[in-house]
Design a protein around this motif. Structure first.
Motif, PDB file in Angstrom:
ATOM      1  N   GLY A  62       0.824  -1.227   0.000  1.00  0.00           N
ATOM      2  CA  GLY A  62       0.000   0.000   0.000  1.00  0.00           C
ATOM      3  C   GLY A  62       0.851   1.267   0.000  1.00  0.00           C
ATOM      4  O   GLY A  62       0.516   2.254   0.651  1.00  0.00           O
ATOM      5  N   ILE A  63       1.978   1.218  -0.739  1.00  0.00           N
ATOM      6  CA  ILE A  63       2.884   2.382  -0.785  1.00  0.00           C
ATOM      7  C   ILE A  63       2.711   3.104  -2.134  1.00  0.00           C
ATOM      8  O   ILE A  63       2.578   2.459  -3.176  1.00  0.00           O
ATOM      9  N   LYS A  64       2.721   4.420  -2.080  1.00  0.00           N
ATOM     10  CA  LYS A  64       2.559   5.220  -3.320  1.00  0.00           C
ATOM     11  C   LYS A  64       3.847   5.175  -4.159  1.00  0.00           C
ATOM     12  O   LYS A  64       4.935   4.983  -3.606  1.00  0.00           O
ATOM     13  N   VAL A  65       3.676   5.408  -5.444  1.00  0.00           N
ATOM     14  CA  VAL A  65       4.810   5.338  -6.367  1.00  0.00           C
ATOM     15  C   VAL A  65       4.808   6.561  -7.283  1.00  0.00           C
ATOM     16  O   VAL A  65       3.754   6.930  -7.808  1.00  0.00           O
ATOM     17  N   VAL A  66       5.967   7.195  -7.448  1.00  0.00           N
ATOM     18  CA  VAL A  66       6.077   8.326  -8.378  1.00  0.00           C
ATOM     19  C   VAL A  66       7.143   8.001  -9.425  1.00  0.00           C
ATOM     20  O   VAL A  66       8.326   7.905  -9.097  1.00  0.00           O
ATOM     21  N   PRO A  67       6.738   7.814 -10.707  1.00  0.00           N
ATOM     22  CA  PRO A  67       7.759   7.616 -11.745  1.00  0.00           C
ATOM     23  C   PRO A  67       8.491   8.927 -12.011  1.00  0.00           C
ATOM     24  O   PRO A  67       7.884  10.003 -11.935  1.00  0.00           O
ATOM     25  N   ARG A  68       9.765   8.821 -12.346  1.00  0.00           N
ATOM     26  CA  ARG A  68      10.542  10.039 -12.590  1.00  0.00           C
ATOM     27  C   ARG A  68      11.616   9.795 -13.649  1.00  0.00           C
ATOM     28  O   ARG A  68      12.251   8.745 -13.674  1.00  0.00           O
ATOM     29  N   GLY A  69      11.751  10.801 -14.550  1.00  0.00           N
ATOM     30  CA  GLY A  69      12.824  10.755 -15.541  1.00  0.00           C
ATOM     31  C   GLY A  69      13.945  11.672 -15.074  1.00  0.00           C
ATOM     32  O   GLY A  69      14.632  11.377 -14.096  1.00  0.00           O
ATOM     33  N   ALA A  70      14.084  12.835 -15.744  1.00  0.00           N
ATOM     34  CA  ALA A  70      15.152  13.764 -15.370  1.00  0.00           C
ATOM     35  C   ALA A  70      14.677  14.831 -14.381  1.00  0.00           C
ATOM     36  O   ALA A  70      15.465  15.660 -13.946  1.00  0.00           O
ATOM     37  N   GLY A  71      13.388  14.842 -14.063  1.00  0.00           N
ATOM     38  CA  GLY A  71      12.876  15.832 -13.108  1.00  0.00           C
ATOM     39  C   GLY A  71      12.867  17.248 -13.657  1.00  0.00           C
ATOM     40  O   GLY A  71      12.891  18.214 -12.897  1.00  0.00           O
ATOM     41  N   THR A  72      12.782  17.407 -14.986  1.00  0.00           N
ATOM     42  CA  THR A  72      12.779  18.770 -15.555  1.00  0.00           C
ATOM     43  C   THR A  72      11.371  19.314 -15.783  1.00  0.00           C
ATOM     44  O   THR A  72      11.215  20.416 -16.312  1.00  0.00           O
ATOM     45  N   ASN A  73      10.348  18.551 -15.393  1.00  0.00           N
ATOM     46  CA  ASN A  73       8.989  19.046 -15.656  1.00  0.00           C
ATOM     47  C   ASN A  73       8.745  20.319 -14.863  1.00  0.00           C
ATOM     48  O   ASN A  73       9.331  20.529 -13.789  1.00  0.00           O
ATOM     49  N   LEU A  74       7.843  21.145 -15.392  1.00  0.00           N
ATOM     50  CA  LEU A  74       7.634  22.471 -14.814  1.00  0.00           C
ATOM     51  C   LEU A  74       6.281  22.581 -14.118  1.00  0.00           C
ATOM     52  O   LEU A  74       5.781  23.675 -13.897  1.00  0.00           O
ATOM     53  N   SER A  75       5.670  21.429 -13.790  1.00  0.00           N
ATOM     54  CA  SER A  75       4.344  21.474 -13.166  1.00  0.00           C
ATOM     55  C   SER A  75       4.291  20.695 -11.841  1.00  0.00           C
ATOM     56  O   SER A  75       3.210  20.404 -11.345  1.00  0.00           O
ATOM     57  N   GLY A  76       5.438  20.363 -11.281  1.00  0.00           N
ATOM     58  CA  GLY A  76       5.447  19.645  -9.989  1.00  0.00           C
ATOM     59  C   GLY A  76       5.070  18.188 -10.139  1.00  0.00           C
ATOM     60  O   GLY A  76       4.679  17.537  -9.164  1.00  0.00           O
ATOM     61  N   PRO A 102      -7.123   1.604  -9.312  1.00  0.00           N
ATOM     62  CA  PRO A 102      -8.224   1.739  -8.349  1.00  0.00           C
ATOM     63  C   PRO A 102      -7.757   2.109  -6.937  1.00  0.00           C
ATOM     64  O   PRO A 102      -8.509   2.717  -6.186  1.00  0.00           O
ATOM     65  N   GLU A 103      -6.515   1.755  -6.598  1.00  0.00           N
ATOM     66  CA  GLU A 103      -6.054   2.089  -5.233  1.00  0.00           C
ATOM     67  C   GLU A 103      -5.258   3.401  -5.189  1.00  0.00           C
ATOM     68  O   GLU A 103      -4.678   3.735  -4.149  1.00  0.00           O
ATOM     69  N   ASN A 104      -5.225   4.101  -6.304  1.00  0.00           N
ATOM     70  CA  ASN A 104      -4.542   5.401  -6.359  1.00  0.00           C
ATOM     71  C   ASN A 104      -3.093   5.324  -5.886  1.00  0.00           C
ATOM     72  O   ASN A 104      -2.642   6.121  -5.064  1.00  0.00           O
ATOM     73  N   ILE A 105      -2.387   4.367  -6.457  1.00  0.00           N
ATOM     74  CA  ILE A 105      -0.975   4.172  -6.079  1.00  0.00           C
ATOM     75  C   ILE A 105      -0.058   5.080  -6.895  1.00  0.00           C
ATOM     76  O   ILE A 105       0.922   5.612  -6.396  1.00  0.00           O
ATOM     77  N   LEU A 106      -0.416   5.274  -8.183  1.00  0.00           N
ATOM     78  CA  LEU A 106       0.500   5.955  -9.103  1.00  0.00           C
ATOM     79  C   LEU A 106       0.376   7.477  -9.071  1.00  0.00           C
ATOM     80  O   LEU A 106      -0.685   8.036  -9.357  1.00  0.00           O
ATOM     81  N   ASN A 107       1.464   8.116  -8.719  1.00  0.00           N
ATOM     82  CA  ASN A 107       1.591   9.571  -8.730  1.00  0.00           C
ATOM     83  C   ASN A 107       0.365  10.297  -8.152  1.00  0.00           C
ATOM     84  O   ASN A 107      -0.264  11.125  -8.838  1.00  0.00           O
ATOM     85  N   PRO A 108       0.038  10.034  -6.894  1.00  0.00           N
ATOM     86  CA  PRO A 108      -1.167  10.634  -6.316  1.00  0.00           C
ATOM     87  C   PRO A 108      -1.095  12.160  -6.249  1.00  0.00           C
ATOM     88  O   PRO A 108      -0.017  12.729  -6.128  1.00  0.00           O
ATOM     89  N   GLY A 109      -2.270  12.777  -6.365  1.00  0.00           N
ATOM     90  CA  GLY A 109      -2.358  14.241  -6.227  1.00  0.00           C
ATOM     91  C   GLY A 109      -2.082  14.993  -7.513  1.00  0.00           C
ATOM     92  O   GLY A 109      -2.214  16.210  -7.559  1.00  0.00           O
ATOM     93  N   LYS A 110      -1.671  14.270  -8.578  1.00  0.00           N
ATOM     94  CA  LYS A 110      -1.366  14.960  -9.826  1.00  0.00           C
ATOM     95  C   LYS A 110      -2.619  14.954 -10.726  1.00  0.00           C
ATOM     96  O   LYS A 110      -3.380  13.983 -10.713  1.00  0.00           O
ATOM     97  N   ILE A 111      -2.811  15.976 -11.446  1.00  0.00           N
ATOM     98  CA  ILE A 111      -3.929  16.231 -12.368  1.00  0.00           C
ATOM     99  C   ILE A 111      -5.239  16.501 -11.612  1.00  0.00           C
ATOM    100  O   ILE A 111      -5.897  17.502 -11.860  1.00  0.00           O
TER     101      ILE A 111
END
Ligand SMILES: Cc1cc2nc3c(=O)[nH]c(=O)nc-3n(C[C@H](O)[C@H](O)[C@H](O)COP(=O)(O)OP(=O)(O)OC[C@H]3O[C@@H](n4cnc5c(N)ncnc54)[C@H](O)[C@@H]3O)c2cc1C
Length: 464
Positions: A65-79, A449-458
């Motif tokens: 039940g741990i959240k996951v945030v995928p990340r590339g180079a971290g250059t995105n400008l929207s958090g 359904p469990e909102n694991i991937l990148n929560p809080g975005k969009i």
């Protein structure tokens, strides 16, 4: 803080050297290129080296039940990579192989962590072309480009990332591997799930393989720099070039504030007294380029430019484009806080949009540099401020809201290429109607359904 026994399990999946959990590491991964204060630390950062490892990581995250945030180079400008609920950052930069460049099928198959400009160089070596070219191409990853549907400097003539992604391998929140699209440009078998994934900002799945469509590399290109005493003439030139059915590869606008910051930073000889410049690039066969460059110069000359200059050598052209790429870095030197916006209007409304931005900025008495992909109607008004000055920040926020209102009134969009992430969650309903929001939430719920991937975005704190 992640428990020691869980850390051990992660080390078994990706190898001990690919798990980062020191406080220094966690701080580095707590922010990206968006101007949001750090403070949301991930529990751990892992760097998988294969699809199988990503699958195992998602099985682990789901089970715990741990959240996951995928990340590339971290250059995105929207958090988009800020771990607001902690959890695991899955950093994909170890998966950086170009698996195939195929001149017969006109495709490249790549892993998500390949740097965008590495793809450019690899395919250009065999006479092929991958056109999407975000100004961050020397650092951003293709996985991040797909997740944001990155645009960039060649959108007007060639389109954006979504126009070149024809197949994806995506690991879903359940740990299942979803393969969509394939090696053919034509494919209408059921819903277009590849397109659905593009621009999903890490909320629907993690890309582990990407198939890109390529086109033949244009024979040559030519760069022009046109200098204007006012922005209206620059913007009118843009509309007129397009109305004359010419689509330059690059059609970039820089205002006086930006010109001066770029020149102070790069010393390449930009005209500091100009109110605006257009940086224009045309490409194609030698014959076409010659003709188009002349036509473009002729159209710009009708709008009272101070100078119309053609780069004499490819190196000179490249140095002008590099100067444009440094616009954000140059503006960011002025004040402690840089807020780069991403409004886009139909190109015919460009003059009105720039006038409105100037009016709003003047009324709120704040400092802004405006530059952007003018041919696409995509402007990046960049607010130069100091987040410690609460009173000024209120004026900046009010100005940004007014700018979004105007953008929508002019038939535009509040994000052309940087996505919603965290920074624009509040504004999403301004543009997307309730039925659209409902459809988006149904899709998110179906995939995760469990909102694991990148929560809080969009979405505003989407919760199942
Ligand atoms: C100086 C500068 C110039 C820029 N110029 C442009 C420009 O011209 N045009 C433009 O469009 N953008 C531009 N950007 C923004 C940024 O570079 C792009 O959004 C880029 O696509 C982000 O890539 P990244 O590898 O840094 O992704 P990240 O910032 O690491 O991630 C971006 C999003 O993608 C998700 N993600 C990353 N990898 C994956 C994956 N493998 N699977 C699923 N989701 C994933 C993340 O969760 C996040 O939501 C610029 C940024 C800077 C700093």
């Amino acid at each position: 803080m992640i428990k020691q026994n869980l850390l051990k399990k992660l080390e078994l999946i990706v190898g001990r050297e690919n798990v980062l959990s020191s406080p220094e590491d966690l701080v580095c991964y707590s922010y990206d290129a968006a101007p949001l204060s750090a403070g949301n630390l991930p529990d751990v950062v892992v760097l998988p080296g294969s699809t199988e490892e990503v699958v195992n990581l998602l099985h682990f995250a789901k089970a715990e039940g741990i959240k996951v945030v995928p990340r590339g180079a971290g250059t995105n400008l929207s958090g988009g990579t800020i771990p607001i609920e902690g959890g695991i950052i899955i950093q994909l930069t170890r998966m950086n192989r170009i698996l195939e460049v195929n001149s017969h099928d006109l495709i490249a198959t790549v892993e998500p962590g390949v740097i965008t400009s590495t793809i450019h160089s690899a395919v250009e070596q065999v006479g092929l072309f991958y056109p999407p070219d975000p100004a961050s191409a020397n650092v951003s990853t293709i996985g991040g480009n797909v997740a944001e549907c990155a645009g960039g400097l060649r959108g007007l003539r060639y389109g954006v990332t979504k126009d070149y992604v024809i197949g994806l391998e995506t690991v879903l929140a359940s740990g299942e591997v979803l393969v969509t699209g394939g090696r053919t440009v034509k494919n209408v078998v059921g819903y277009d799930l590849t397109k659905l994934m593009i621009g999903s900002e890490g909320t629907l799945g993690i890309f582990t393989k990407i198939i890109l469509k390529l086109i033949p590399l244009p024979e040559t290109k030519r760069t022009l720099l046109v200098t204007y005493p006012n922005f209206q003439d620059a913007a009118s030139s843009v509309s007129d070039i397009i109305a004359n059915r010419i689509l330059p590869t690059t059609l970039e606008f820089l205002d006086k504030v930006t010109i001066n910051c770029v020149e102070a930073h790069t010393h390449i000889g930009l005209p500091r007294d100009a109110e605006a410049i257009l940086l224009i690039e045309v490409d194609g066969s030698n014959w076409d380029v010659e003709r188009e460059a002349e036509k473009v110069a002729g159209i710009c000359s009708r709008y009272h430019p101070l100078e119309v200059k053609q780069a004499l050598t490819p190196a000179e052209g490249m140095s002008l484009t590099s100067a444009r790429r440094s616009a954000l870095a140059s503006l960011a030197r002025v004040q402690p806080t840089t807020i780069l916006e991403d409004v886009t209007v139909p190109p015919s409304r460009l003059t009105e949009m720039i006038s409105e931005i100037n009016r709003i900025v003047k009324r709120h008495d704040i400092q802004v540099g405006v530059f952007g992909h003018a041919g696409d109607g995509n402007l990046h008004p960049t607010f130069l401020t100091d987040e410690r000055d609460e009173e000024e920040m209120k004026r900046v926020e009010a100005a940004i809201e007014e700018m979004f209102e105007v953008t929508l009134k002019l038939g535009g969009t509040i994000s052309g290429e940087h996505g919603i992430g965290l920074t624009k969650v509040r504004f999403l309903p301004w543009e997307v109607k309730p039925s659209g929001l409902k459809a988006m939430k149904i899709i998110k719920e179906g995939f995760d359904p469990e909102n694991i991937l990148n929560p809080g975005k969009i979405f505003t704190r989407y919760s199942p």
